[in-house]
Design a protein around this motif. Structure first.
Motif, mmCIF file in Angstrom:
data_model
loop_
_atom_site.group_PDB
_atom_site.id
_atom_site.type_symbol
_atom_site.label_atom_id
_atom_site.label_comp_id
_atom_site.label_asym_id
_atom_site.label_seq_id
_atom_site.Cartn_x
_atom_site.Cartn_y
_atom_site.Cartn_z
ATOM 1 N N PRO A 66 -2.145 -1.263 -14.565
ATOM 2 C CA PRO A 66 -3.205 -1.665 -13.646
ATOM 3 C C PRO A 66 -2.685 -1.842 -12.219
ATOM 4 C CG PRO A 66 -3.298 -2.964 -15.660
ATOM 5 C CD PRO A 66 -2.005 -2.191 -15.692
ATOM 6 N N GLY A 67 -3.461 -1.340 -11.267
ATOM 7 C CA GLY A 67 -3.065 -1.446 -9.860
ATOM 8 C C GLY A 67 -2.836 -2.876 -9.419
ATOM 9 N N VAL A 68 -3.645 -3.799 -9.930
ATOM 10 C CA VAL A 68 -3.488 -5.199 -9.543
ATOM 11 C C VAL A 68 -2.112 -5.726 -9.963
ATOM 12 C CG1 VAL A 68 -4.585 -6.157 -11.605
ATOM 13 C CG2 VAL A 68 -4.683 -7.420 -9.445
ATOM 14 N N LEU A 69 -1.555 -5.216 -11.066
ATOM 15 C CA LEU A 69 -0.226 -5.654 -11.498
ATOM 16 C C LEU A 69 0.876 -5.016 -10.656
ATOM 17 C CD1 LEU A 69 -0.624 -5.864 -15.369
ATOM 18 C CD2 LEU A 69 -0.804 -7.678 -13.644
ATOM 19 N N ILE A 70 0.626 -3.830 -10.131
ATOM 20 C CA ILE A 70 1.581 -3.230 -9.196
ATOM 21 C C ILE A 70 1.610 -4.069 -7.921
ATOM 22 C CG2 ILE A 70 2.175 -1.185 -7.843
ATOM 23 C CD1 ILE A 70 0.713 0.478 -10.048
ATOM 24 N N ALA A 105 -4.546 -1.848 0.557
ATOM 25 C CA ALA A 105 -3.958 -1.421 -0.720
ATOM 26 C C ALA A 105 -4.358 0.019 -1.010
ATOM 27 C CB ALA A 105 -4.425 -2.332 -1.855
ATOM 28 N N ARG A 106 -3.362 0.806 -1.365
ATOM 29 C CA ARG A 106 -3.576 2.223 -1.697
ATOM 30 C C ARG A 106 -2.827 2.537 -2.981
ATOM 31 N NH1 ARG A 106 -6.369 4.796 1.896
ATOM 32 N NH2 ARG A 106 -6.225 4.326 4.104
ATOM 33 N N ARG A 136 5.692 -1.289 -0.597
ATOM 34 C CA ARG A 136 5.371 -0.001 -1.211
ATOM 35 C C ARG A 136 6.114 0.117 -2.527
ATOM 36 N NH1 ARG A 136 7.429 5.384 0.847
ATOM 37 N NH2 ARG A 136 9.597 5.294 0.248
ATOM 38 N N THR A 137 5.538 0.903 -3.409
ATOM 39 C CA THR A 137 6.140 1.157 -4.712
ATOM 40 C C THR A 137 6.348 2.650 -4.842
ATOM 41 O OG1 THR A 137 5.088 -0.778 -5.673
ATOM 42 C CG2 THR A 137 5.855 0.911 -7.205
ATOM 43 N N VAL A 138 7.559 3.013 -5.270
ATOM 44 C CA VAL A 138 7.946 4.417 -5.387
ATOM 45 C C VAL A 138 8.387 4.689 -6.819
ATOM 46 C CG1 VAL A 138 9.608 6.149 -4.563
ATOM 47 C CG2 VAL A 138 8.674 4.453 -2.964
ATOM 48 N N VAL A 139 7.949 5.817 -7.369
ATOM 49 C CA VAL A 139 8.401 6.303 -8.675
ATOM 50 C C VAL A 139 8.879 7.734 -8.478
ATOM 51 C CG1 VAL A 139 7.720 6.927 -11.028
ATOM 52 C CG2 VAL A 139 6.842 4.816 -9.995
ATOM 53 N N ASP A 140 10.119 8.004 -8.849
ATOM 54 C CA ASP A 140 10.685 9.351 -8.707
ATOM 55 C C ASP A 140 10.498 9.907 -7.300
ATOM 56 O OD1 ASP A 140 11.515 9.385 -11.376
ATOM 57 O OD2 ASP A 140 9.604 10.219 -12.067
ATOM 58 N N ASP A 141 10.827 9.092 -6.296
ATOM 59 C CA ASP A 141 10.760 9.478 -4.883
ATOM 60 C C ASP A 141 9.344 9.750 -4.368
ATOM 61 O OD1 ASP A 141 13.553 9.272 -4.507
ATOM 62 O OD2 ASP A 141 13.834 11.274 -5.353
ATOM 63 N N LYS A 142 8.329 9.349 -5.138
ATOM 64 C CA LYS A 142 6.943 9.520 -4.705
ATOM 65 C C LYS A 142 6.289 8.154 -4.572
ATOM 66 C CE LYS A 142 2.551 11.620 -5.957
ATOM 67 N NZ LYS A 142 1.797 12.384 -6.952
ATOM 68 N N GLU A 143 5.671 7.890 -3.422
ATOM 69 C CA GLU A 143 4.974 6.619 -3.237
ATOM 70 C C GLU A 143 3.732 6.580 -4.124
ATOM 71 O OE1 GLU A 143 4.640 4.528 0.708
ATOM 72 O OE2 GLU A 143 2.528 5.048 0.397
ATOM 73 N N VAL A 144 3.680 5.589 -5.010
ATOM 74 C CA VAL A 144 2.536 5.459 -5.910
ATOM 75 C C VAL A 144 1.571 4.355 -5.464
ATOM 76 C CG1 VAL A 144 3.763 6.423 -7.894
ATOM 77 C CG2 VAL A 144 3.771 3.942 -7.527
#
Length: 157
Positions: A66-70, A105-106, A136-144
């Motif tokens: 869930p986005g809220v948990l991110i 928030a995006r 910001r949160t990144v997974v595998d060099d991609k901003e999620v």
């Protein structure tokens, strides 16, 4: 590789994080701190595993964090920036900060089991117990995901 920052050694593990934040399972959403520049920025890691309780119901057959948990994970990382910065400067106090505002928030891509979230938080300002952070949160060099967070120190009242 371990790196000394003040009296602390990186990485900061989950047992040390539990000494700095009040969160506990299932709501502690930061596993490790890997970088810090006191009062400037911090980078932390959250490993998303299929064992997370939220994946069971969000969504059955198609698990998505869930986005809220991110956003909460980014807010906890901001809390770690303030707490670690205080400790590095020798302040042993442990004030509690509350999330009071989330702006811009995006969410750019889903986070799924097996992803490792790189939580990057920069302090824009901290004045009279109010902190503004860019996250910001990144997974595998991609901003999620990304957002601006405002946190306030708890009143002693």
């Amino acid at each position: 590789m371990n790196e000394k920052v003040g009296a602390m050694t990186l990485p900061i593990n989950v047992e040390q994080i539990q000494q700095l934040l009040p969160h506990r399972y299932p709501f502690l959403l930061v596993d490790r701190v890997i970088e810090i520049v006191p009062d400037v920025s911090v980078v932390a890691i959250k490993n998303a595993t299929i064992n997370e309780p939220f994946f069971q119901g969000h969504f059955p057959g198609h698990p998505v964090m869930p986005g809220v948990l991110i956003v909460e994970a980014m807010a906890q990382t901001a809390g770690l920036l303030t707490q670690l910065s205080r400790r590095i400067k020798g302040d042993t106090g442990n004030p509690l900060f509350y999330l009071v505002k989330v702006d811009n928030a995006r969410f750019n891509a889903p986070v799924v089991p097996g992803d490792q979230l790189r939580l990057e938080v920069s302090q824009k300002r901290l004045v009279r117990g109010m902190g503004l952070f860019i996250a910001r949160t990144v997974v595998d060099d991609k901003e999620v995901a990304s957002c601006e967070l405002m946190c306030a120190a708890r009143s002693e009242k």
